[in-house]
Scaffold this motif. Structure first.
Motif, PDB file in Angstrom:
ATOM      1  N   ASP A  37       0.828  -1.198   0.000  1.00  0.00           N
ATOM      2  CA  ASP A  37       0.000   0.000   0.000  1.00  0.00           C
ATOM      3  C   ASP A  37       0.867   1.254   0.000  1.00  0.00           C
ATOM      4  N   LYS A  38       0.493   2.250  -0.817  1.00  0.00           N
ATOM      5  CA  LYS A  38       1.179   3.544  -0.810  1.00  0.00           C
ATOM      6  C   LYS A  38       0.788   4.382   0.392  1.00  0.00           C
ATOM      7  N   ALA A  39      -0.328   4.032   1.021  1.00  0.00           N
ATOM      8  CA  ALA A  39      -0.855   4.804   2.161  1.00  0.00           C
ATOM      9  C   ALA A  39      -1.272   6.210   1.741  1.00  0.00           C
ATOM     10  N   ARG A 156      -5.654   1.374   7.742  1.00  0.00           N
ATOM     11  CA  ARG A 156      -5.488   2.784   7.396  1.00  0.00           C
ATOM     12  C   ARG A 156      -4.412   3.390   8.268  1.00  0.00           C
ATOM     13  N   SER A 157      -3.314   3.722   7.640  1.00  0.00           N
ATOM     14  CA  SER A 157      -2.197   4.302   8.370  1.00  0.00           C
ATOM     15  C   SER A 157      -1.264   4.968   7.376  1.00  0.00           C
ATOM     16  N   ALA A 158      -0.520   5.924   7.841  1.00  0.00           N
ATOM     17  CA  ALA A 158       0.495   6.560   6.995  1.00  0.00           C
ATOM     18  C   ALA A 158       1.634   5.603   6.687  1.00  0.00           C
ATOM     19  N   LYS A 159       1.705   4.493   7.407  1.00  0.00           N
ATOM     20  CA  LYS A 159       2.766   3.500   7.200  1.00  0.00           C
ATOM     21  C   LYS A 159       2.414   2.497   6.108  1.00  0.00           C
ATOM     22  N   GLY A 160       1.148   2.363   5.775  1.00  0.00           N
ATOM     23  CA  GLY A 160       0.747   1.413   4.752  1.00  0.00           C
ATOM     24  C   GLY A 160       0.644  -0.003   5.278  1.00  0.00           C
ATOM     25  N   ASP A 161       0.297  -0.903   4.384  1.00  0.00           N
ATOM     26  CA  ASP A 161       0.123  -2.304   4.737  1.00  0.00           C
ATOM     27  C   ASP A 161       0.421  -3.164   3.521  1.00  0.00           C
ATOM     28  N   ARG A 162       0.305  -4.461   3.690  1.00  0.00           N
ATOM     29  CA  ARG A 162       0.544  -5.415   2.608  1.00  0.00           C
ATOM     30  C   ARG A 162      -0.581  -6.446   2.633  1.00  0.00           C
TER      31      ARG A 162
END
Length: 175
Positions: A37-39, A156-162
């Motif tokens: 995710d680009k976040a 949902r975060s500024a760090k993103g996810d996978r």
């Protein structure tokens, strides 16, 4: 799709960093795909290739199944988990239906099994507030299927996810 020999033409849409990355081993079978995710605040989806387009009306009353896992394993916000779209072929208007809150992924592989009928609340459009789709509307989308999207973002975060995906199966009634 079991991703034994590559990404099999799956792509992504939304704020994914790239199209899916194929990993040859380590999942439930001998391969899987994942997306980072680009976040940017937009939910991203795995997008099925053209082999999932066409007349799938025989799948009505059956299931769409897939294996899913996510990293990190927190914060499941509401959004459409599955989006099915139809073209305007055959005189029917293009339609979209969606299913919400069917997937509860975690850091371990879990199977999502979505009934393709009115036993679950398929919604017209992509919003949870959309009106319920009836049998004919679900059948029409399956008859002229032109889009299959599986949610891969649950954090949902500024760090993103996978998000990770494997073993996609449309059950089809062969009667």
């Amino acid at each position: 799709s079991n991703f034994e020999n590559g990404d099999e033409g799956w792509t992504s849409r939304g704020d994914a960093v790239s199209d899916p990355i194929h990993i040859a081993a380590g999942a439930n079978t001998s391969g899987y795909i994942y997306v980072d995710d680009k976040a940017d605040g937009v939910t991203w989806y795995f997008v099925a290739p053209s082999q999932y387009h066409g007349n799938f009306e025989a799948a009505y009353g059956q299931r769409l199944q897939y294996d899913l896992r996510i990293e990190p394993d927190i914060d499941n916000f509401d959004n459409a988990d599955i989006i099915l779209g139809s073209s305007d072929t055959g005189g029917a208007a293009a339609e979209t239906i969606s299913l919400h809150n069917i997937a509860t992924p975690s850091a371990t592989w879990s199977t999502v099994s979505a009934p393709l009928d009115t036993s679950v609340p398929w919604r017209k459009g992509t919003k949870a507030s959309g009106s319920l789709a009836n049998e004919e509307e679900i059948r029409s989308v399956l008859r002229y299927l032109s889009a299959v999207e599986i949610r891969g973002e649950f954090y949902r975060s500024a760090k993103g996810d996978r998000g990770f995906l494997d073993n996609i199966l449309f059950e089809v009634n062969c009667d």
